[in-house]
Design a protein around this motif. Sequence first.
Motif, PDB file in Angstrom:
ATOM      1  N   ILE A  28       0.664  -1.688   0.210  1.00 56.35           N
ATOM      2  CA  ILE A  28      -0.089   0.322  -0.065  1.00 56.35           C
ATOM      3  C   ILE A  28       1.075   1.327  -0.138  1.00 56.35           C
ATOM      4  CG2 ILE A  28      -1.618   1.194   1.526  1.00 56.35           C
ATOM      5  CD1 ILE A  28      -2.096  -1.691   2.378  1.00 56.35           C
ATOM      6  N   GLU A  29       0.438   2.157  -0.984  1.00 53.07           N
ATOM      7  CA  GLU A  29       1.129   3.459  -1.281  1.00 53.07           C
ATOM      8  C   GLU A  29       0.680   4.240  -0.066  1.00 53.07           C
ATOM      9  OE1 GLU A  29       1.470   7.458  -4.002  1.00 53.07           O
ATOM     10  OE2 GLU A  29       2.761   5.770  -4.399  1.00 53.07           O
ATOM     11  N   PRO A  30       1.265   4.276   1.191  1.00 53.14           N
ATOM     12  CA  PRO A  30       0.600   5.666   2.680  1.00 53.14           C
ATOM     13  C   PRO A  30       0.557   7.569   2.298  1.00 53.14           C
ATOM     14  CG  PRO A  30       2.517   4.753   3.410  1.00 53.14           C
ATOM     15  CD  PRO A  30       2.506   3.901   2.222  1.00 53.14           C
ATOM     16  N   TRP A  31       0.291   7.703   0.565  1.00 49.27           N
ATOM     17  CA  TRP A  31       0.701   8.604   0.009  1.00 49.27           C
ATOM     18  C   TRP A  31       0.093  10.034   1.383  1.00 49.27           C
ATOM     19  CZ3 TRP A  31      -3.104  12.405  -0.756  1.00 49.27           C
ATOM     20  CH2 TRP A  31      -3.983  12.070  -1.298  1.00 49.27           C
ATOM     21  N   ARG A  32      -1.246   9.403   1.647  1.00 51.19           N
ATOM     22  CA  ARG A  32      -1.507  10.503   2.726  1.00 51.19           C
ATOM     23  C   ARG A  32      -0.578  10.422   3.846  1.00 51.19           C
ATOM     24  NH1 ARG A  32      -6.738   9.172   0.837  1.00 51.19           N
ATOM     25  NH2 ARG A  32      -7.772  10.559   0.301  1.00 51.19           N
ATOM     26  N   TYR A  33       0.217   9.829   4.571  1.00 54.43           N
ATOM     27  CA  TYR A  33       0.333   9.877   5.717  1.00 54.43           C
ATOM     28  C   TYR A  33       2.502  10.366   4.957  1.00 54.43           C
ATOM     29  CZ  TYR A  33      -1.536   6.636   9.191  1.00 54.43           C
ATOM     30  OH  TYR A  33      -2.701   6.174  10.073  1.00 54.43           O
ATOM     31  N   ALA A  34       2.567  10.458   3.614  1.00 54.76           N
ATOM     32  CA  ALA A  34       3.711  10.979   3.629  1.00 54.76           C
ATOM     33  C   ALA A  34       3.801  12.184   3.577  1.00 54.76           C
ATOM     34  CB  ALA A  34       4.372   9.987   2.375  1.00 54.76           C
ATOM     35  N   VAL A  35       2.631  13.052   3.058  1.00 55.90           N
ATOM     36  CA  VAL A  35       1.644  14.277   3.037  1.00 55.90           C
ATOM     37  C   VAL A  35       2.374  14.751   4.570  1.00 55.90           C
ATOM     38  CG1 VAL A  35       0.274  15.851   2.748  1.00 55.90           C
ATOM     39  CG2 VAL A  35       0.927  14.219   0.841  1.00 55.90           C
ATOM     40  N   GLY A  36       1.528  13.680   5.833  1.00 50.92           N
ATOM     41  CA  GLY A  36       1.610  14.156   7.066  1.00 50.92           C
ATOM     42  C   GLY A  36       3.389  14.329   7.675  1.00 50.92           C
ATOM     43  N   ALA A  37       4.165  13.346   6.749  1.00 53.02           N
ATOM     44  CA  ALA A  37       5.529  13.156   7.408  1.00 53.02           C
ATOM     45  C   ALA A  37       5.779  14.524   7.280  1.00 53.02           C
ATOM     46  CB  ALA A  37       6.429  12.183   7.115  1.00 53.02           C
ATOM     47  N   ALA A  38       5.685  15.031   5.674  1.00 57.05           N
ATOM     48  CA  ALA A  38       6.433  16.220   5.305  1.00 57.05           C
ATOM     49  C   ALA A  38       6.134  17.432   5.822  1.00 57.05           C
ATOM     50  CB  ALA A  38       5.570  16.116   3.430  1.00 57.05           C
ATOM     51  N   ALA A  39       4.657  17.530   6.560  1.00 56.59           N
ATOM     52  CA  ALA A  39       4.354  18.886   6.859  1.00 56.59           C
ATOM     53  C   ALA A  39       4.761  18.966   8.797  1.00 56.59           C
ATOM     54  CB  ALA A  39       2.792  18.466   7.472  1.00 56.59           C
ATOM     55  N   ALA A  40       5.083  16.999   9.060  1.00 62.83           N
ATOM     56  CA  ALA A  40       6.006  16.462  10.721  1.00 62.83           C
ATOM     57  C   ALA A  40       7.526  18.202  10.005  1.00 62.83           C
ATOM     58  CB  ALA A  40       6.137  16.140  10.862  1.00 62.83           C
ATOM     59  N   VAL A  81       7.985  12.505  -2.246  1.00 57.16           N
ATOM     60  CA  VAL A  81       6.935  13.085  -3.020  1.00 57.16           C
ATOM     61  C   VAL A  81       5.070  13.420  -2.155  1.00 57.16           C
ATOM     62  CG1 VAL A  81       4.699  11.459  -3.963  1.00 57.16           C
ATOM     63  CG2 VAL A  81       6.664  11.156  -4.174  1.00 57.16           C
ATOM     64  N   GLY A  82       5.907  13.613  -0.532  1.00 60.68           N
ATOM     65  CA  GLY A  82       4.671  13.146   0.769  1.00 60.68           C
ATOM     66  C   GLY A  82       4.947  15.748   0.187  1.00 60.68           C
ATOM     67  N   ARG A  83       6.210  15.163  -0.086  1.00 62.31           N
ATOM     68  CA  ARG A  83       6.190  17.429   0.326  1.00 62.31           C
ATOM     69  C   ARG A  83       5.838  18.307  -1.060  1.00 62.31           C
ATOM     70  NH1 ARG A  83      13.266  17.700   1.633  1.00 62.31           N
ATOM     71  NH2 ARG A  83      12.813  19.635   2.404  1.00 62.31           N
ATOM     72  N   ARG A  84       6.413  17.241  -1.812  1.00 64.59           N
ATOM     73  CA  ARG A  84       5.791  17.999  -3.467  1.00 64.59           C
ATOM     74  C   ARG A  84       4.457  18.157  -3.110  1.00 64.59           C
ATOM     75  NH1 ARG A  84      10.015  14.279  -5.349  1.00 64.59           N
ATOM     76  NH2 ARG A  84       8.106  12.780  -6.466  1.00 64.59           N
ATOM     77  N   ARG A  85       3.750  17.216  -2.944  1.00 64.39           N
ATOM     78  CA  ARG A  85       1.842  17.422  -2.671  1.00 64.39           C
ATOM     79  C   ARG A  85       1.463  18.128  -1.984  1.00 64.39           C
ATOM     80  NH1 ARG A  85       0.576  10.804  -3.127  1.00 64.39           N
ATOM     81  NH2 ARG A  85      -0.072  10.748  -5.239  1.00 64.39           N
ATOM     82  N   GLN A  90      -0.544  23.432  -0.825  1.00 64.13           N
ATOM     83  CA  GLN A  90      -0.207  25.076   0.249  1.00 64.13           C
ATOM     84  C   GLN A  90      -0.329  25.925  -1.087  1.00 64.13           C
ATOM     85  OE1 GLN A  90       3.843  24.358   1.167  1.00 64.13           O
ATOM     86  NE2 GLN A  90       3.021  24.261   4.004  1.00 64.13           N
ATOM     87  N   VAL A  91       0.151  25.533  -2.423  1.00 61.16           N
ATOM     88  CA  VAL A  91      -0.130  26.650  -3.576  1.00 61.16           C
ATOM     89  C   VAL A  91      -0.981  26.433  -3.934  1.00 61.16           C
ATOM     90  CG1 VAL A  91       0.636  26.630  -5.910  1.00 61.16           C
ATOM     91  CG2 VAL A  91       2.297  26.650  -4.292  1.00 61.16           C
ATOM     92  N   SER A  92      -1.772  26.006  -3.680  1.00 60.85           N
ATOM     93  CA  SER A  92      -3.697  25.564  -4.527  1.00 60.85           C
ATOM     94  C   SER A  92      -4.598  26.319  -3.572  1.00 60.85           C
ATOM     95  CB  SER A  92      -4.091  24.636  -4.607  1.00 60.85           C
ATOM     96  OG  SER A  92      -4.562  23.586  -3.511  1.00 60.85           O
ATOM     97  N   GLY A  93      -4.340  26.920  -1.769  1.00 56.98           N
ATOM     98  CA  GLY A  93      -5.165  27.284  -1.107  1.00 56.98           C
ATOM     99  C   GLY A  93      -5.495  26.814  -0.352  1.00 56.98           C
ATOM    100  N   PHE A  94      -5.078  25.463  -0.330  1.00 55.90           N
ATOM    101  CA  PHE A  94      -5.714  23.769   0.526  1.00 55.90           C
ATOM    102  C   PHE A  94      -6.606  23.851   0.055  1.00 55.90           C
ATOM    103  CE2 PHE A  94      -2.685  26.419   2.780  1.00 55.90           C
ATOM    104  CZ  PHE A  94      -1.509  25.990   3.607  1.00 55.90           C
ATOM    105  N   GLN A  95      -7.079  23.414  -1.552  1.00 57.73           N
ATOM    106  CA  GLN A  95      -7.787  22.374  -2.287  1.00 57.73           C
ATOM    107  C   GLN A  95      -7.793  21.535  -1.102  1.00 57.73           C
ATOM    108  OE1 GLN A  95     -10.292  24.258  -3.787  1.00 57.73           O
ATOM    109  NE2 GLN A  95      -8.684  26.088  -3.261  1.00 57.73           N
ATOM    110  N   ASP A  96      -8.934  20.152  -1.946  1.00 55.21           N
ATOM    111  CA  ASP A  96      -9.181  19.177  -1.779  1.00 55.21           C
ATOM    112  C   ASP A  96      -7.599  18.587  -2.506  1.00 55.21           C
ATOM    113  OD1 ASP A  96     -10.344  16.660  -0.840  1.00 55.21           O
ATOM    114  OD2 ASP A  96     -11.742  16.793  -2.684  1.00 55.21           O
ATOM    115  N   LEU A  97      -7.805  17.590  -0.908  1.00 50.12           N
ATOM    116  CA  LEU A  97      -6.039  16.501  -1.237  1.00 50.12           C
ATOM    117  C   LEU A  97      -6.347  15.429  -2.224  1.00 50.12           C
ATOM    118  CD1 LEU A  97      -4.510  16.147   1.697  1.00 50.12           C
ATOM    119  CD2 LEU A  97      -3.988  17.169  -0.316  1.00 50.12           C
ATOM    120  N   GLU A  98      -8.252  14.931  -3.075  1.00 45.66           N
ATOM    121  CA  GLU A  98      -8.410  13.919  -3.091  1.00 45.66           C
ATOM    122  C   GLU A  98      -7.836  14.270  -5.023  1.00 45.66           C
ATOM    123  OE1 GLU A  98      -9.242  11.203  -2.233  1.00 45.66           O
ATOM    124  OE2 GLU A  98      -9.278  12.061  -0.314  1.00 45.66           O
ATOM    125  N   TYR A  99      -7.166  12.749  -5.798  1.00 49.11           N
ATOM    126  CA  TYR A  99      -5.979  12.452  -6.936  1.00 49.11           C
ATOM    127  C   TYR A  99      -6.699  12.038  -7.791  1.00 49.11           C
ATOM    128  CZ  TYR A  99      -2.158  15.423  -4.077  1.00 49.11           C
ATOM    129  OH  TYR A  99      -0.772  16.304  -3.651  1.00 49.11           O
TER     130      TYR A  99
END
Length: 99
Positions: A28-40, A81-85, A90-99
């Motif tokens: 499983i690719e845990p991309w949401r956790y990767a974004v969380g790690a990027a935020a951390a 990848v999480g950091r890029r997402r 952030q640039v999108s103004g925090f739109q929906d994270l679903e891709y």
Amino acid sequence: RVGRDPQRKLGWDDRLIGTMRVALSQGIEPWRYAVGAAAALETMDPAAGADTSAETLLGPIWREASPEKRERKSVLDLVEVGRRRLRRWQVSGFQDLEY
């Protein structure tokens, strides 16, 4: 809660990275956790910027764990990848994270 003690949450066997490792081991690719790690990472060192690699930031935290190279690379790649997402979000103004 990610902002409180981010280094602990980014430890090799801890909340964010540990959960990512379990997910990856199950295919499983845990991309949401990767974004969380990027935020951390952002909260841990906001001045580091995009030019500082996840490996540079996480290496000292993982030093004692001595992770196996292939698994370490998989996790680091996913965090990048999480950091890029996170940046796009952030640039999108925090739109929906679903891709």
